[in-house]
Design an enzyme around this catalytic site. Structure first.
Site, short mmCIF file in Angstrom:
data_model
loop_
_atom_site.label_atom_id
_atom_site.label_comp_id
_atom_site.label_asym_id
_atom_site.label_seq_id
_atom_site.Cartn_x
_atom_site.Cartn_y
_atom_site.Cartn_z
N TYR A 149 0.85 -1.19 0.00
CA TYR A 149 0.00 0.00 0.00
C TYR A 149 0.88 1.24 0.00
CZ TYR A 149 -3.57 3.36 1.61
OH TYR A 149 -4.43 4.43 1.72
N ASP A 244 9.26 2.70 0.14
CA ASP A 244 8.21 3.37 0.88
C ASP A 244 8.39 2.96 2.35
OD1 ASP A 244 5.97 4.22 2.19
OD2 ASP A 244 4.53 3.38 0.76
N LYS A 272 4.25 8.75 9.41
CA LYS A 272 4.01 8.14 10.72
C LYS A 272 5.00 8.60 11.81
CE LYS A 272 1.71 4.20 8.55
NZ LYS A 272 0.30 4.16 8.88
#
Ligand code: PMP
Length: 434
Positions: A149, A244, A272
């Site tokens: 994702y 990523d 995050k």
């Protein structure tokens, strides 16, 4: 399964009202508990390793606001720094000194990053890095992996794990086929499939983007040689390698998965942890590539709240705490104890399960395994996971509400929480049909 003992009257009230106000009653889909059944819990407080709901129930938290809370929720140093920054206002829409400080910390920690641009989410970071990959190489196609994702931008919403995936058919209505036509997919951990895509699309592939350790198909580490192989294949084909690390950055190790596995990509996305619980993303990498970003270069990308002092402050304090001696060894210790305990319990109680952890990231599947890719992960007994999830809530443990999400520990999780969790798992698994 034992009858519900959890009083969630207020949660139910609030969520019922929310459903008339917001699609599905939530601001982001996985929170709606669709894949585990039951209804979501509404929370109102977090501290350390714990989260409290509006009915006063207390849970050991392994979601950690989906990763950022690595120091433990509401760490006093982060909160106190935020209060000081807040006294000067929330956002300037102009340069601030905190941006330099966080940029210096990121650059010195993450091997691939020589220059960085701050944005507001992981989605934004990935969307921007994709534009940069294409701008730098002058090529349009990219390779992503099934089950990885990279946020919800159109170009990444390509169905994972089926034959249509390689045709670039979009996963969601509203995404034009033309937008995803250049998104090629391969199974994770399958170097041969990537090699084939390069052969079939000579000099057309801008780069390969991946989660170096996958968290979005459940926890899925790279096979030995996979990351190294991608480094060689991209170099041989004049394409860029992009990690990523929105989830793995400063979680798998201070320098991210690239430091842990000693493979340096050309570009990296972050999010995050570097926002310490405030909305942040970032992308960075080689100076020659990053110099293409406006206003240094022609590739346009901008943001009203990007680099705001509050988000930068939370990030700076969080990284300061993480950079103290022994933090990642600690995370490794508590998390490996947790996963070993859960797998032992599954074995004792007759449930097929497999799983693992690296530093403060973990996951397990209700399947025999081994799990090397998303197709393997999909063999899991998701109905059983739903019951397990519910049972764990009843016993005061909050796990991510999906079999296909990684779990997170923090510096605040101690043997006390881990032992309680394993004990709860024993009770719940004993009552589940195998
Ligand atoms: N990339 C990865 C690897 C992620 O895990 C996520 C979010 N879970 C994103 C990108 C998107 O980040 P955000 O939700 O902040 O947009």
């Amino acid at each position: 399964m034992t009858a519900t003992t959890l009083n969630t009257t207020k949660s139910t009230e609030i969520f019922t009202a929310a459903q008339g106000l917001m699609p599905g009653g939530v601001s982001s889909p996985v929170r709606a508990f669709k894949s585990v059944g039951g209804q979501p819990i509404v929370f109102d407080r977090v501290n350390g390793a714990y989260i409290w709901d509006v009915d006063g129930n207390k849970y050991i938290d392994y979601v950690g606001t989906w990763g950022p809370a690595i120091c433990g929720h509401a760490h006093p140093d982060v909160i106190s720094a935020l209060k000081t920054t807040l006294d000067n206002g929330t956002s300037f829409g102009a340069p601030c000194a905190q941006e330099n400080l966080l940029a210096e910390m990121v650059i010195s920690a993450v091997p691939s990053i020589e220059m960085v641009r701050f944005v507001n989410s992981g989605t934004e970071a990935c969307m921007s890095v994709l534009r940069l990959m294409r701008a730098f190489t002058g090529r349009d196609k990219i390779i992503k992996f099934e089950g990885c994702y990279h946020g919800h931008a159109d170009m990444f919403l390509v169905k994972a794990g089926s034959g249509v995936a390689t045709l670039g058919l979009p996963d969601s209505p509203g995404v034009p086929k033309t937008t995803t036509a250049n998104t090629l997919t391969a199974p994770y951990n399958d170097l041969e499939a990537v090699k084939k895509l390069f052969e079939e699309n000579p000099e057309q592939i801008a780069g390969v983007i991946l989660e170096p350790v996958v968290g979005n198909s459940g926890f899925l580490p790279p096979d030995a040689g996979f990351l190294e192989g991608l480094r060689v294949l991209t170099e041989d084909n004049g394409a860029l390698l992009v990690f990523d690390e929105v989830m793995t950055g400063f979680r798998i190790a201070y320098g991210g998965a690239q430091a842990k596995f000693n493979v340096t990509p050309d570009l990296t996305t972050l999010g995050k942890v570097i926002g310490g619980g405030l909305p942040v993303g970032a992308y960075g990498g080689r100076k020659d590539i990053m110099s293409m970003v406006a206003p240094a270069g022609p590739m346009y990308q901008a943001g009203t709240l990007s680099g705001n002092p509050l988000a930068m402050t939370a990030g700076i304090k969080t990284l300061e705490i993480l950079n103290r001696e022994g933090q990642y060894e600690y995370l490794e210790k508590v998390t490996s104890k947790l996963i070993a305990g859960l797998l032992d319990v599954a074995k004792e109680t007759g449930h097929a399960a497999c799983g693992g952890s690296i530093s403060g990231m973990f996951g397990f599947f209700f399947t025999e395994g081994p799990v090397h890719n998303f197709d393997d992960a999909k063999k899991s007994d998701t109905a059983k996971f739903g019951k397990f999830h519910r049972g764990m809530l009843e016993h005061g443990v909050y796990l991510a509400p999906s079999q296909f999400e990684a779990g997170f520990t923090s510096l605040s999780h101690t043997d006390v929480e881990i032992d309680k969790t394993i004990d709860a798992a024993k009770k719940v698994m004993s009552s589940l049909e195998s």
